[in-house]
Design a protein around this motif. Structure first.
Motif, mmCIF file in Angstrom:
data_model
loop_
_atom_site.group_PDB
_atom_site.id
_atom_site.type_symbol
_atom_site.label_atom_id
_atom_site.label_comp_id
_atom_site.label_asym_id
_atom_site.label_seq_id
_atom_site.Cartn_x
_atom_site.Cartn_y
_atom_site.Cartn_z
ATOM 1 N N GLU A 98 0.745 -1.036 0.007
ATOM 2 C CA GLU A 98 -0.100 -0.029 0.191
ATOM 3 C C GLU A 98 0.816 1.282 0.018
ATOM 4 O OE1 GLU A 98 -2.769 2.262 3.022
ATOM 5 O OE2 GLU A 98 -3.027 -0.031 3.026
ATOM 6 N N GLU A 99 1.860 1.421 0.813
ATOM 7 C CA GLU A 99 2.946 2.483 0.826
ATOM 8 C C GLU A 99 3.281 2.412 -0.556
ATOM 9 O OE1 GLU A 99 4.112 2.422 5.634
ATOM 10 O OE2 GLU A 99 5.110 1.119 4.068
ATOM 11 N N PHE A 100 3.895 1.424 -1.253
ATOM 12 C CA PHE A 100 4.607 1.526 -2.329
ATOM 13 C C PHE A 100 3.714 2.085 -3.585
ATOM 14 C CE2 PHE A 100 5.642 -0.185 -6.398
ATOM 15 C CZ PHE A 100 6.780 0.048 -6.637
ATOM 16 N N GLU A 101 2.403 1.635 -3.471
ATOM 17 C CA GLU A 101 1.678 2.164 -4.439
ATOM 18 C C GLU A 101 1.129 3.663 -4.317
ATOM 19 O OE1 GLU A 101 -1.904 -0.484 -4.338
ATOM 20 O OE2 GLU A 101 -0.685 -2.206 -5.057
ATOM 21 N N ARG A 102 1.085 4.005 -3.134
ATOM 22 C CA ARG A 102 0.657 5.488 -2.671
ATOM 23 C C ARG A 102 1.818 6.410 -3.154
ATOM 24 N NH1 ARG A 102 -1.214 4.971 2.170
ATOM 25 N NH2 ARG A 102 0.557 5.087 3.297
ATOM 26 N N ALA A 103 3.430 5.835 -2.856
ATOM 27 C CA ALA A 103 4.512 6.745 -3.275
ATOM 28 C C ALA A 103 4.322 6.793 -4.745
ATOM 29 C CB ALA A 103 5.513 6.091 -2.404
ATOM 30 N N LEU A 104 4.353 5.586 -5.331
ATOM 31 C CA LEU A 104 4.429 5.605 -6.866
ATOM 32 C C LEU A 104 3.464 6.389 -7.491
ATOM 33 C CD1 LEU A 104 6.513 4.192 -8.924
ATOM 34 C CD2 LEU A 104 4.630 2.317 -9.114
ATOM 35 N N ASP A 105 2.149 6.534 -6.988
ATOM 36 C CA ASP A 105 1.128 7.285 -7.501
ATOM 37 C C ASP A 105 1.656 8.799 -7.452
ATOM 38 O OD1 ASP A 105 -1.663 7.869 -8.515
ATOM 39 O OD2 ASP A 105 -1.852 8.600 -6.592
ATOM 40 N N SER A 106 2.120 9.160 -6.185
ATOM 41 C CA SER A 106 2.592 10.297 -5.873
ATOM 42 C C SER A 106 3.644 10.946 -7.059
ATOM 43 C CB SER A 106 2.889 10.431 -4.560
ATOM 44 O OG SER A 106 3.559 11.808 -4.216
ATOM 45 N N ILE A 107 4.507 10.122 -7.213
ATOM 46 C CA ILE A 107 5.677 10.334 -8.065
ATOM 47 C C ILE A 107 5.020 10.476 -9.619
ATOM 48 C CG2 ILE A 107 7.951 9.376 -9.188
ATOM 49 C CD1 ILE A 107 8.221 8.228 -6.245
ATOM 50 N N GLN A 108 4.209 9.616 -10.130
ATOM 51 C CA GLN A 108 3.711 9.694 -11.289
ATOM 52 C C GLN A 108 2.956 11.189 -11.330
ATOM 53 O OE1 GLN A 108 1.462 5.989 -11.403
ATOM 54 N NE2 GLN A 108 3.398 4.917 -12.407
ATOM 55 N N ARG A 109 2.187 11.577 -10.542
ATOM 56 C CA ARG A 109 1.562 12.929 -10.644
ATOM 57 C C ARG A 109 2.422 13.814 -10.662
ATOM 58 N NH1 ARG A 109 -1.374 13.391 -5.838
ATOM 59 N NH2 ARG A 109 -0.769 11.214 -5.068
ATOM 60 N N ASP A 110 3.475 13.663 -9.836
ATOM 61 C CA ASP A 110 4.384 14.778 -9.975
ATOM 62 C C ASP A 110 5.123 14.906 -11.386
ATOM 63 O OD1 ASP A 110 3.992 15.678 -7.181
ATOM 64 O OD2 ASP A 110 5.905 14.565 -6.488
ATOM 65 N N GLN A 111 5.322 13.824 -11.908
ATOM 66 C CA GLN A 111 5.917 13.743 -13.326
ATOM 67 C C GLN A 111 5.052 14.326 -14.270
ATOM 68 O OE1 GLN A 111 8.997 12.843 -14.198
ATOM 69 N NE2 GLN A 111 9.342 13.029 -12.117
ATOM 70 N N ARG A 112 3.512 13.992 -14.158
ATOM 71 C CA ARG A 112 2.835 14.272 -15.108
ATOM 72 C C ARG A 112 2.568 15.926 -14.970
ATOM 73 N NH1 ARG A 112 0.087 9.362 -14.073
ATOM 74 N NH2 ARG A 112 -1.344 10.381 -12.333
ATOM 75 N N SER A 113 2.609 16.158 -13.936
ATOM 76 C CA SER A 113 2.100 17.887 -13.612
ATOM 77 C C SER A 113 3.613 18.626 -14.400
ATOM 78 C CB SER A 113 1.677 18.305 -12.010
ATOM 79 O OG SER A 113 2.894 17.862 -11.281
ATOM 80 N N PHE A 114 4.942 17.845 -13.946
ATOM 81 C CA PHE A 114 5.839 18.835 -14.501
ATOM 82 C C PHE A 114 5.846 18.819 -15.901
ATOM 83 C CE2 PHE A 114 10.507 18.472 -15.289
ATOM 84 C CZ PHE A 114 10.909 19.784 -14.745
ATOM 85 N N SER A 115 5.626 17.717 -16.694
ATOM 86 C CA SER A 115 5.572 18.030 -18.065
ATOM 87 C C SER A 115 4.588 18.421 -18.908
ATOM 88 C CB SER A 115 5.960 16.386 -18.660
ATOM 89 O OG SER A 115 4.925 15.449 -18.132
#
Length: 115
Positions: A98-115
């Protein structure tokens, strides 16, 4: 660093620690370290909630060159907080699913908002 509290006359302190990683760290390892850091931050925040209520604070922030740890609060108890955080870091076996999925989702959202 020392600064007396004007309201109650109690000493406050700030401690900053930087854990550097090698300059030639592969990008996949940097990403894994970021997931580890986010999961650790979640776990520590949950476990040390009462420390925040007692006027102590901490943060673990990823950096391009490593991880920054920041501690603040009343100087007489700050060493205890730092000891607890480092003890929990040593015993941290990695994120749960659960922690892994939450962290990965947060990183993916950050990457999408950055590009």
């Amino acid at each position: 660093f020392f600064k007396a509290d004007r309201a109650f006359g109690t000493p406050k302190a700030w401690v900053n620690i930087f854990l550097a990683r090698p300059a030639n760290t592969p990008q996949i390892d940097v990403l894994a370290a970021q997931v580890w850091q986010m999961a650790l931050q979640d776990r520590l925040s949950e476990e040390l909630y009462s420390a925040g209520l007692a006027g102590l604070g901490f943060s673990i922030q990823p950096d391009v060159e490593g991880v920054a740890l920041q501690f603040s609060g009343y100087s007489d108890k700050l060493v205890v907080l730092i000891g607890k955080v480092f003890g929990m870091m040593r015993s941290f076996d990695g994120p749960t699913q659960e922690e892994f999925e939450r962290a990965l989702d947060s990183i993916q959202r950050d990457q999408r908002s950055f590009s």
